[in-house]
Design a protein around this motif. Structure first.
Motif, short mmCIF file in Angstrom:
data_model
loop_
_atom_site.label_atom_id
_atom_site.label_comp_id
_atom_site.label_asym_id
_atom_site.label_seq_id
_atom_site.Cartn_x
_atom_site.Cartn_y
_atom_site.Cartn_z
N ALA A 1 -9.77 -24.24 20.23
CA ALA A 1 -8.89 -23.80 19.17
C ALA A 1 -7.36 -24.29 19.67
O ALA A 1 -6.74 -24.80 18.58
N ALA B 1 -9.51 -26.56 13.71
CA ALA B 1 -9.19 -25.58 15.06
C ALA B 1 -8.31 -24.32 14.43
O ALA B 1 -8.38 -23.26 15.29
N LEU C 1 -10.96 -21.92 13.30
CA LEU C 1 -11.59 -21.34 14.41
C LEU C 1 -10.93 -20.38 14.99
O LEU C 1 -11.51 -19.25 15.51
N HIS C 2 -9.69 -20.56 15.20
CA HIS C 2 -8.76 -19.64 16.09
C HIS C 2 -8.64 -18.23 15.11
O HIS C 2 -8.92 -17.06 15.65
#
Length: 135
Positions: free
Chosen positions: A64, A75, A78-79
């Protein structure tokens, strides 16, 4: 703002790497090392599963961070999912016993995570994510 954002992400990569790969407890007194071995007691998952899930989590954080440096929108998503999932997953890890340096790194990473989420969504960095053709 983008330089600050990328600088924070690089710093977080370094912090996460130090937290994972440096044995911070080697200088502690024997009683403190004995206490650290209690970490994971009462976990809802086996020790091996816990270690593997933590390593997968750290690997996903690394992915990420690297993706966010290049303004890759998945990303960033996802983080955010990792930031939300980490406290929930920690409920299954049992008793957590850390050295003072590990606690310092975990607290710094938590603060940095919040800062990066805020920068990524509520500043001009968000516009850069939106305009990035790689999406």
């Amino acid at each position: 703002m983008l330089k600050l954002y990328r600088g924070m992400l690089i710093a977080m990569l370094v912090l996460h790497g130090l937290w994972v790969f440096v044995p911070w407890f080697s200088w502690l007194f024997p009683d403190a090392i004995d206490a650290i071995y209690w970490s994971g007691y009462g976990a809802r998952m086996g020790y091996g599963v816990m270690v593997i899930s933590m390593l997968i989590s750290v690997g996903l954080y690394f992915l990420a961070y690297i993706g966010m440096i290049f303004l890759f929108r998945p990303a960033r998503t996802l983080h955010v999912l990792l930031v939300l999932a980490t406290p929930v997953l920690s409920l299954a890890y049992g008793v957590g016993v850390f050295s003072p340096v590990e606690v310092m790194f975990l607290n710094l990473l938590g603060l940095c995570d919040g800062f990066v989420v805020a920068l990524g969504f509520f500043t001009s960095v968000n516009e850069r994510f939106i305009s990035n053709p790689s999406r």
